[in-house]
Write an enzyme that holds these catalytic residues in place. Structure first.
Site, PDB file in Angstrom:
ATOM      1  N   ARG A  91       1.104  -1.830  -0.240  1.00 30.03           N
ATOM      2  CA  ARG A  91      -0.024   0.183  -0.058  1.00 30.03           C
ATOM      3  C   ARG A  91       0.965   1.053  -0.240  1.00 30.03           C
ATOM      4  O   ARG A  91       0.533   2.783  -0.348  1.00 30.03           O
ATOM      5  CB  ARG A  91      -1.267   0.371   1.616  1.00 30.03           C
ATOM      6  N   ASN A  95       1.114   5.704  -1.323  1.00 25.16           N
ATOM      7  CA  ASN A  95       2.038   7.261  -1.087  1.00 25.16           C
ATOM      8  C   ASN A  95       2.863   7.771  -1.539  1.00 25.16           C
ATOM      9  O   ASN A  95       4.019   8.512  -0.939  1.00 25.16           O
ATOM     10  CB  ASN A  95       2.898   7.022   0.706  1.00 25.16           C
TER      11      ASN A  95
END
Lengths: 337, 337
Positions: free
Chosen positions: A227, A231
């Site tokens: 994940r 970012n």
């Protein structure tokens, strides 16, 4: 169309459809107490369109802007639920952008340890990004997203019609996140940004972005590894956004700037052209010590080392552990115009 | 001994052992930043015994009592974590009773959307009840546990030695919950209360109570059904506890009173004898309208109907849906001495 988020017991559907707000009750269970949380920047008519479909409804309007993601507002949402006798079986619906979604999602996760939460994002940024993935949060002491919960909505309704009233700069704010996702994960989407008229391809941009996010979140619901690619651009971006004197910039504008140092030179040239097309900033002069300080209060920090995401080729990425100092040097060298 | 809580990805061990606090670091990963949350009623030496085993430790002491389970203290714990640069990989340890566990567990669940949480309960009530099961919470506007999270600790250390300093009334407060669990689920434990010296059977009482709670929580982590049996005595009990003028009573004392109307007459006689043996109240004169009002702000309420747990025979239970009014009438008829 329906995009199904496959997260085991926490699975839910995202409905992407022009006009879906007007027929929300076909998709949401509104036959109970409903708290609509919206903000002063969202057209009244959106919350009203939903309210008219509810039997027993309370509308809670927060001030537009990041300052509403506070512990105090969190308490006020909870108190409103309590005062109106909401039970565990009632629900909260966010009608607004990321601030409203983050705040009300966290409140829904906490009220009686969790009541149903629906999200009807009204900005491009929240339609393609913050409304899905289950990250809710408030800020504390000027630091973003210090406290929150992983809490999945029961359903997300995405109505691209709602974007018609969105100011141009807010539109660019959302496009930045779509460009971010294209860069790490979808070469064709990036080429669409380069070659096509953006406004007339908006639905496609939304759906492609959602599918990228879906795939990442499904593989890593709690943000333990993969994940992190979401970012991309955020380490420096959050730093810019959190540093006090930069409060005028939007999240996507900061992320757009934050991506540039993380791209290989030829990719960066292409990104700059796309940012220009979207009316996003490409450079920044600022006190880098302040940005560094703000950046590394960031929760992705572990000691002095951070994991950054680099894009050497459009549509792919590399994760790398570097020191905070290296990130700042890299950002300074690229962004100080 | 070790009791394993089997909750899939959220599984954890409960270590029950005299003296375990002194060797906590054999069981907990203290080789990182550690926030110890304790309260002014807990002997200093307990937090210090743990602190001496940490490398980098901050101790946060809240005022003893239910008023510390507030939104304000929640914010202060979060702020302390932030100010001391805690990352997602650091941890929070509760050293205290239910208030400390509930407050710090909720803060741990929220800080950066969840950091590791350990619990070292220091009261009998928290050792047998609130420290396990993953229910964390704060109060709001005088209503108990309005906001919180289901958040499992990474480990629980139960040291019965710590109870040596516990005031007698606090001991009775914990015994009430053990009696509650015996009544619905463990006939032998109830008979132990009737026949044996309680103090010399304390470890057995703790372990048997934990095993009852373990079995219930494992079957119903999120309190959707079976877990309601843990609420035996709590509908009326919470009402008594939440009503303003009753702030002098402890949780267990209220639950003890709350159980009586829910027992069949012959069972009730036996319970009264056991409560007497434990120095717990058996009757109450009060303004029932106020208790009713406080009781049915309770989260177990759905509309006008509540599910109550009845004990017709020791070691078994029956769930029944009744109106709020019926509950109050039942309580009044039994408790108004």
């Amino acid at each position: 169309m329906t995009i199904h988020m496959d997260l085991g017991l926490d699975s839910y559907d995202i409905i992407v459809e022009r006009g879906v707000l007007e027929k929300a009750k076909e998709h949401l269970n509104l036959d109970r107490r409903v708290l609509i949380v919206t903000d002063s920047g969202v057209p009244d008519s959106y919350a009203k369109a939903l309210e008219s479909q509810c039997k027993e409804c309370v509308v809670f309007t927060v001030k537009a802007g990041e300052t509403s993601k506070s512990l105090e507002m969190f308490g006020q949402v909870l108190q409103t639920l309590l005062e109106h006798g909401f039970s565990r079986k009632d629900c909260v619906v966010a009608v607004g952008g990321g601030v409203v979604g983050d705040l009300s999602g966290f409140a829904a996760s906490a009220y009686m340890r969790g009541i149903d939460f629906y999200n009807i994002p009204t900005t491009l940024l929240s339609q393609i990004d913050s409304s899905i993935g289950g990250k809710t949060a408030i800020n504390l002491c000027g630091v973003k997203n210090v406290a929150g919960a992983f809490y999945q909505p029961k359903k997300v309704l995405i109505d691209p019609e709602l974007l018609k009233t969105l100011p141009e700069r807010q539109m660019a704010n959302g496009l930045a996140e779509a460009i971010k996702m294209a860069l790490t994960s979808d070469k064709e989407l990036f080429e669409l940004f380069e070659k096509e008229n953006i406004e007339s391809h908006l639905d496609e941009i939304i759906i492609r972005s959602l599918n990228i996010k879906k795939s990442v979140v499904e593989q890593d619901e709690k943000e333990t590894g993969l994940r992190r690619i979401l970012n991309f651009g955020h380490t420096v971006g959050h730093g810019i956004e959190s540093s006090e004197e930069m409060t005028g910039l939007f999240h996507g504008e900061c992320v757009a700037l934050g991506m540039l140092p993380m791209c290989k030179e030829d990719v960066r040239e292409r990104v700059i052209n796309v940012l220009k097309k979207c009316n996003l900033y490409r450079e920044l002069e600022y006190d880098w010590n302040k940005i560094a300080e703000a950046a590394f209060h960031d929760k992705k920090t572990e000691g002095d080392v951070v994991t950054i995401v680099l894009v050497n080729e459009v549509g792919s990425y590399e994760m790398k552990k570097v020191t905070c100092q290296e990130v700042i040097e890299l950002a300074k060298s690229v962004l100080k115009g």
